[in-house]
Design an enzyme around this catalytic site. Sequence first.
Site, PDB file in Angstrom:
ATOM      1  N   LEU A  17       0.819  -1.274  -0.193  1.00  0.00           N
ATOM      2  CA  LEU A  17      -0.012  -0.027  -0.019  1.00  0.00           C
ATOM      3  C   LEU A  17       0.723   1.290  -0.063  1.00  0.00           C
ATOM      4  O   LEU A  17       0.474   2.464  -0.458  1.00  0.00           O
ATOM      5  CB  LEU A  17      -0.966   0.099   1.182  1.00  0.00           C
ATOM      6  N   GLY A  18       2.065   1.014   0.641  1.00  0.00           N
ATOM      7  CA  GLY A  18       2.936   2.157   0.707  1.00  0.00           C
ATOM      8  C   GLY A  18       4.319   1.944   1.568  1.00  0.00           C
ATOM      9  O   GLY A  18       4.463   0.886   1.908  1.00  0.00           O
ATOM     10  N   LYS A  19       5.210   2.798   1.041  1.00  0.00           N
ATOM     11  CA  LYS A  19       6.532   2.807   1.673  1.00  0.00           C
ATOM     12  C   LYS A  19       6.666   3.746   2.994  1.00  0.00           C
ATOM     13  O   LYS A  19       6.715   4.872   2.348  1.00  0.00           O
ATOM     14  CB  LYS A  19       7.440   2.586   0.518  1.00  0.00           C
ATOM     15  N   PHE A  22      10.467   3.221   7.771  1.00  0.00           N
ATOM     16  CA  PHE A  22      11.247   2.028   8.314  1.00  0.00           C
ATOM     17  C   PHE A  22      10.572   0.585   7.887  1.00  0.00           C
ATOM     18  O   PHE A  22      11.125  -0.043   8.357  1.00  0.00           O
ATOM     19  CB  PHE A  22      11.037   2.104   9.981  1.00  0.00           C
ATOM     20  N   GLY A  23       9.960   0.966   6.820  1.00  0.00           N
ATOM     21  CA  GLY A  23       9.348  -0.532   6.261  1.00  0.00           C
ATOM     22  C   GLY A  23       8.108  -0.164   5.243  1.00  0.00           C
ATOM     23  O   GLY A  23       7.887   1.033   5.084  1.00  0.00           O
ATOM     24  N   ARG A  24       7.458  -1.152   5.162  1.00  0.00           N
ATOM     25  CA  ARG A  24       6.371  -0.998   4.137  1.00  0.00           C
ATOM     26  C   ARG A  24       5.131  -1.583   4.680  1.00  0.00           C
ATOM     27  O   ARG A  24       4.956  -2.248   5.761  1.00  0.00           O
ATOM     28  CB  ARG A  24       6.665  -1.965   2.872  1.00  0.00           C
ATOM     29  N   LYS A  41       1.831  -3.544   8.639  1.00  0.00           N
ATOM     30  CA  LYS A  41       2.952  -2.684   8.396  1.00  0.00           C
ATOM     31  C   LYS A  41       4.177  -3.555   9.161  1.00  0.00           C
ATOM     32  O   LYS A  41       4.388  -3.929  10.216  1.00  0.00           O
ATOM     33  CB  LYS A  41       2.788  -1.481   9.467  1.00  0.00           C
ATOM     34  N   ASP A 135       1.685  14.886  15.582  1.00  0.00           N
ATOM     35  CA  ASP A 135       1.950  15.051  14.261  1.00  0.00           C
ATOM     36  C   ASP A 135       0.626  14.731  13.068  1.00  0.00           C
ATOM     37  O   ASP A 135       0.676  13.925  12.232  1.00  0.00           O
ATOM     38  CB  ASP A 135       3.012  13.767  14.082  1.00  0.00           C
TER      39      ASP A 135
END
Length: 275
Positions: A17-19, A22-24, A41, A135
């Site tokens: 789904l996304g990068k 620290f990982g995908r 994740k 954030d």
Amino acid sequence: TPSKHWSLQDFEIGKPLGKGKFGRVYLAREIKQSGFIVALKAIFKEQIEKYRLHHQLRREMEIQTSLRHPNVLRLYGWFHDEERIYLILEYAHRGELYRELRKTGRLPEKQAATYIASLTQALAYCHEKHVIHRDIKPENLLLDHEGHLKIADFGWSVQSRSKRHTMCGTLDYLAPEMVENKAHDYAVDNWTLGILCYEFLYGVPPFEAEKQTDTFKRIMKVDLSFPSTPDVSAEAKNLISQLLVKESSIRLSLQKIMEHPWITKNVDLAGTCSK
Ligand SMILES: Cc1cc(Nc2nc(/C=C/c3ccccc3)nc3cc(N4CCN(C)CC4)ccc23)n[nH]1
């Protein structure tokens, strides 16, 4: 189910789904019991070790597991193998809010007010659990199958009883006391609601500038101006002006945001999944 010990064998991994840093994040289906669709994740342990982020990751996991709110993305559980830690996260079917924002340029006032009301309710819930997110930005906001907003990525949130001092995130969304690296508290999230409200309506954050140093100066000066187009209602500008206030103690409270005329007049309550 918290007691269950999950492993990668329990899941069929789908498309990435996304990068993240620290990982995908992958689409995944739990195949042993429920067929439930989740977002998995995967975080590389060596990255966590390299940047010394154990405590922050642990805090993110403890915080997000404990939070139960319709506008906060669920963390159902986690497991690890040799090289990675896996977070089993709620799957938001319509993806990232900021992609919708980039696609449409900006949002109609009713849609913007509905998202701000959802965010306010989610933050009120987090604050009463002594959690400051710190954030909130469009990249951390997802949409579920009904278009309801979900706050994701508690990577920078803290369990706060005292004032906080840590720097984090991109400058555009940071309150003056954060960019000045001063002690800060819950009110930083109120400031960010003002930033997001402006960005939803105008398509860009209010203090955007070429260089970060200029964004910094504009935030510290609260150099806020409203372009004549698009023609945004006076109530919306009034709410934004009461949130983007340098003195954190006089920023409009979350309760007062929910009672603000721009919110009460524009919010489509179905859209806020308020139960
Ligand atoms: C944690 C999580 C993600 C998630 N859902 C989705 N995440 C991301 C992008 C995710 C991502 C992750 C890391 C870094 C950058 C992006 N993209 C998505 C894109 C989606 N689609 C389906 C709908 N289309 C209109 C746009 C593409 C759907 C869900 C998405 N649910 N829960």
